[in-house]
Design a protein around this motif. Structure first.
Motif, PDB file in Angstrom:
ATOM      1  N   LEU A  82       0.814  -1.214   0.000  1.00  0.00           N
ATOM      2  CA  LEU A  82       0.000   0.000   0.000  1.00  0.00           C
ATOM      3  C   LEU A  82       0.849   1.267   0.000  1.00  0.00           C
ATOM      4  N   SER A  83       2.160   1.128  -0.027  1.00  0.00           N
ATOM      5  CA  SER A  83       3.054   2.292  -0.027  1.00  0.00           C
ATOM      6  C   SER A  83       2.837   3.144  -1.267  1.00  0.00           C
ATOM      7  N   THR A  84       2.851   4.471  -1.093  1.00  0.00           N
ATOM      8  CA  THR A  84       2.611   5.385  -2.222  1.00  0.00           C
ATOM      9  C   THR A  84       3.617   6.526  -2.311  1.00  0.00           C
ATOM     10  N   ALA A  85       4.623   6.532  -1.443  1.00  0.00           N
ATOM     11  CA  ALA A  85       5.581   7.641  -1.468  1.00  0.00           C
ATOM     12  C   ALA A  85       6.328   7.725  -2.787  1.00  0.00           C
ATOM     13  N   HIS A  86       6.547   6.572  -3.449  1.00  0.00           N
ATOM     14  CA  HIS A  86       7.242   6.569  -4.745  1.00  0.00           C
ATOM     15  C   HIS A  86       6.428   7.289  -5.818  1.00  0.00           C
ATOM     16  N   LEU A  87       5.131   7.475  -5.553  1.00  0.00           N
ATOM     17  CA  LEU A  87       4.255   8.220  -6.471  1.00  0.00           C
ATOM     18  C   LEU A  87       4.068   9.659  -6.012  1.00  0.00           C
TER      19      LEU A  87
END
Length: 263
Positions: A82-87
């Motif tokens: 669920l990680s989204t920091a790369h976006l």
């Protein structure tokens, strides 16, 4: 001798056997030195690891309000896919999420009660394996962010377990496995986005725990129901203290509780 402080997971030192340290605000205990000694653990109060208030602990050492607000307890901690920091997308605190998520992560196999797949930051190897009570582990891929590790774990979960049976781990009823064979067998299931990060030439890490006696019928100590317990320390494995009467105490699951420990 008496110590008092708020419980956090034991610090570990990778040696033979693993060295364990219980860290309090102004003192620490080398738990290995207490093997064979009688210990009293007494519950004093709660102390949330975030707000420090005396409020019942909900999960992960945090009170309920903190658990649902702070980035350290967001869903992506448990579910890295669920990680989204790369976006560049924020969940609760983008600066914190970038700091944690956008660093090298490892997808690994560990044998604690059975062979399982897991994810950890590269900086947490081999600490993560020690905390899970794994006696052997091996890396499968090393990826540049938490999201890629998460989707790799999800893909491999169809072919290998992702949970540890804590009773089996503590009883040490574990067969040795050739994790290199497991790693190579699972290679074909790695998602396309992570295939270039496959680790083909590493060997497994073996871990030895300081245990004099393994429990045959482990029973978990709940300080809410038993606020005062005395027993002889017979071993330490994972984040568990093992006592001679088969009582086991999971330090990590009791984070945020203030206790007095008397030796």
């Amino acid at each position: 001798m008496t110590y008092q402080g708020v419980l956090t997971k034991m610090k570990t030192e990778f040696s033979d056997p693993v060295q364990y340290y219980l860290i309090f605000e102004t003192d620490f205990i080398n738990m290995n030195q207490l093997l064979g000694k009688t210990i009293n653990i007494q519950f004093v109060k709660y102390q949330c690891l975030n707000c420090s208030l005396n409020k019942p602990i909900y999960r992960q050492g945090f009170c309920k309000s903190c658990f649902f607000e702070i980035p350290q307890a967001a869903d992506w901690i448990i579910r890295p896919e669920l990680s989204t920091a790369h976006l560049d997308q924020e969940d609760r605190d983008l600066e914190y999420e970038k700091h944690v998520q956008l660093q090298p992560h490892i997808v690994y196999l560990a044998n604690s009660s059975n062979v399982k797949v897991g994810v950890t930051r590269k900086s947490q190897v081999p600490t993560r394996w020690i905390d899970q009570g794994a006696h052997e582990a091996i890396e499968i891929v090393e990826v540049p962010n938490r999201y890629l590790a998460g989707i790799t774990e999800i893909a491999l979960k169809d072919y290998v377990a992702d949970k540890t049976n804590w009773r089996t781990m503590l009883k040490n009823e574990i067969a040795d496995e050739d994790l290199v064979i497991w790693r190579d067998k699972l290679k074909q299931y790695i998602p396309d986005e992570a295939k270039d990060y496959y680790l083909a030439s590493n060997s497994e890490t073996n871990i030895h725990f300081p245990v004099l006696h393994y429990p045959t019928k482990p029973k978990s100590l709940n300080l809410g129901k038993t606020p005062n317990y005395t027993g002889k320390l017979a071993g330490i494995k994972g984040q568990y203290l093992i006592f001679e009467d088969d009582t086991v105490f999971n330090v990590r699951s009791n984070e945020g509780l203030v206790v007095t420990i008397s030796i």
